[in-house]
Scaffold this motif. Structure first.
Motif, mmCIF file in Angstrom:
data_model
loop_
_atom_site.group_PDB
_atom_site.id
_atom_site.type_symbol
_atom_site.label_atom_id
_atom_site.label_comp_id
_atom_site.label_asym_id
_atom_site.label_seq_id
_atom_site.Cartn_x
_atom_site.Cartn_y
_atom_site.Cartn_z
ATOM 1 N N GLU A 104 5.927 -6.406 -2.120
ATOM 2 C CA GLU A 104 4.577 -5.899 -2.338
ATOM 3 C C GLU A 104 3.653 -6.485 -1.276
ATOM 4 N N ARG A 105 2.977 -5.618 -0.560
ATOM 5 C CA ARG A 105 2.011 -6.029 0.466
ATOM 6 C C ARG A 105 0.609 -5.809 -0.079
ATOM 7 N N ARG A 106 -0.309 -6.708 0.256
ATOM 8 C CA ARG A 106 -1.698 -6.572 -0.190
ATOM 9 C C ARG A 106 -2.632 -6.710 1.007
ATOM 10 N N GLY A 107 -3.786 -6.091 0.880
ATOM 11 C CA GLY A 107 -4.797 -6.196 1.920
ATOM 12 C C GLY A 107 -6.056 -5.454 1.504
ATOM 13 N N TYR A 108 -6.916 -5.227 2.474
ATOM 14 C CA TYR A 108 -8.170 -4.510 2.234
ATOM 15 C C TYR A 108 -8.350 -3.452 3.305
ATOM 16 N N PHE A 109 -8.755 -2.253 2.864
ATOM 17 C CA PHE A 109 -8.964 -1.132 3.774
ATOM 18 C C PHE A 109 -10.327 -0.508 3.517
ATOM 19 N N PRO B 172 -7.035 8.989 -1.380
ATOM 20 C CA PRO B 172 -7.867 7.955 -2.011
ATOM 21 C C PRO B 172 -9.358 8.214 -1.823
ATOM 22 N N ALA B 173 -10.136 7.721 -2.773
ATOM 23 C CA ALA B 173 -11.598 7.844 -2.743
ATOM 24 C C ALA B 173 -12.170 6.991 -1.616
ATOM 25 N N ALA B 174 -13.329 7.405 -1.122
ATOM 26 C CA ALA B 174 -14.030 6.619 -0.110
ATOM 27 C C ALA B 174 -14.373 5.249 -0.699
ATOM 28 N N ASN B 175 -14.232 4.225 0.133
ATOM 29 C CA ASN B 175 -14.467 2.865 -0.339
ATOM 30 C C ASN B 175 -14.626 1.971 0.890
ATOM 31 N N ASN B 176 -15.681 1.159 0.918
ATOM 32 C CA ASN B 176 -15.897 0.273 2.067
ATOM 33 C C ASN B 176 -14.934 -0.895 2.116
ATOM 34 N N GLN B 177 -14.393 -1.285 0.954
ATOM 35 C CA GLN B 177 -13.442 -2.401 0.931
ATOM 36 C C GLN B 177 -12.507 -2.251 -0.262
ATOM 37 N N ALA B 178 -11.595 -1.284 -0.158
ATOM 38 C CA ALA B 178 -10.625 -1.058 -1.225
ATOM 39 C C ALA B 178 -9.522 -2.101 -1.147
ATOM 40 N N GLN B 179 -9.207 -2.716 -2.290
ATOM 41 C CA GLN B 179 -8.031 -3.576 -2.324
ATOM 42 C C GLN B 179 -6.816 -2.652 -2.282
ATOM 43 N N VAL B 180 -5.891 -2.941 -1.381
ATOM 44 C CA VAL B 180 -4.729 -2.081 -1.161
ATOM 45 C C VAL B 180 -3.461 -2.833 -1.529
ATOM 46 N N VAL B 181 -2.559 -2.121 -2.204
ATOM 47 C CA VAL B 181 -1.233 -2.643 -2.495
ATOM 48 C C VAL B 181 -0.241 -1.610 -1.962
ATOM 49 N N THR C 193 -10.098 8.824 6.988
ATOM 50 C CA THR C 193 -9.602 7.711 7.799
ATOM 51 C C THR C 193 -9.477 6.507 6.884
ATOM 52 N N TYR C 194 -8.380 5.786 7.018
ATOM 53 C CA TYR C 194 -8.318 4.491 6.343
ATOM 54 C C TYR C 194 -7.809 3.458 7.328
ATOM 55 N N GLU C 195 -8.481 2.314 7.301
ATOM 56 C CA GLU C 195 -8.124 1.254 8.231
ATOM 57 C C GLU C 195 -8.412 -0.097 7.606
ATOM 58 N N GLY C 196 -7.559 -1.045 7.954
ATOM 59 C CA GLY C 196 -7.712 -2.380 7.413
ATOM 60 C C GLY C 196 -6.503 -3.224 7.763
ATOM 61 N N HIS C 197 -6.183 -4.158 6.886
ATOM 62 C CA HIS C 197 -5.058 -5.052 7.175
ATOM 63 C C HIS C 197 -4.188 -5.246 5.929
ATOM 64 N N LEU C 198 -2.946 -5.581 6.187
ATOM 65 C CA LEU C 198 -1.991 -5.984 5.163
ATOM 66 C C LEU C 198 -1.515 -7.390 5.470
ATOM 67 N N GLU C 199 -1.420 -8.207 4.429
ATOM 68 C CA GLU C 199 -0.868 -9.544 4.575
ATOM 69 C C GLU C 199 0.647 -9.442 4.521
ATOM 70 N N VAL C 200 1.329 -10.133 5.408
ATOM 71 C CA VAL C 200 2.796 -10.138 5.448
ATOM 72 C C VAL C 200 3.263 -11.583 5.512
#
Length: 187
Positions: free
Chosen positions: A35-40, A60-69, A175-182
């Motif tokens: 399971e990877r987590r991050g914010y997009f 996905p719905a528009a969101n300035n800082q969605a928690q992503v799994v 567009t979705y952009e952000g990071h995932l922790e690995v």
């Protein structure tokens, strides 16, 4: 379905020797059963037509800082990629066909040539098919959705991701952009 933490043979097979050129963090982001987590940040095109297409496609719905799994599961000859943006789940199925990665969602099959450029994995779209049950109809690129995506090494424990979906006559739909922790691939 495999639940062990195993490197994606799908991406490794498609990239061949170029797989080893990717930074460990990007390779680690493709582990199945992890399971990877991050914010997009998720942005949408404004307008009634765009809103209907986003809802119909279950994007996905528009969101300035969605928690992503992100969860990747090996299944049959491919993988299920389940992405949860806040409370919205967006799943696709991926497999290899004729040297390309094919990703299916809703009624679309989109094909990508995977490329390693510098410290990044690029997804270069090379085809689209509209699906009616078992019938697949190739759609010329001028009339098909176009997805561009990149995964880039930020450091040993983080991968930056950017995905954009464009439609003919509408432009960028989402567009979705952000990071995932690995995990550190060296540990």
């Amino acid at each position: 379905m495999t639940t062990s933490n195993s490197v994606s043979s799908l991406y490794q097979n498609l990239l061949g020797s170029a797989w080893g050129e990717l930074p460990g963090s990007v390779r680690s982001a493709h582990l199945a059963g992890v399971e990877r987590r991050g914010y997009f940040r998720v942005t949408h095109r404004a307008g009634r037509i765009a809103g209907h297409l986003i809802r119909w496609s279950k994007l996905p719905a528009a969101n300035n800082q969605a928690q992503v799994v992100l969860r990747i599961h090996e299944e049959d000859a491919g993988q299920v990629w389940e992405r949860r943006f806040g409370s919205d789940t967006f799943s696709t199925f991926q497999w290899a066909d004729a040297g390309c990665l094919v990703e299916y969602f809703q009624c679309w099959e989109l094909s990508f040539e995977l490329q390693v450029m510098g410290r990044a994995l690029l997804y270069k779209q090379c085809g689209a098919r509209f699906c009616f049950g078992p019938i697949r109809v190739r759609v010329p690129s001028a009339f098909a959705p176009h997805v561009s995506a990149i995964e880039r090494d930020q450091d040993l424990n983080r991968v930056d991701v950017r995905v954009a979906v464009k439609l003919p006559l509408i432009g960028t739909l989402i567009t979705y952009e952000g990071h995932l922790e690995v995990e550190d691939p060296q540990s």
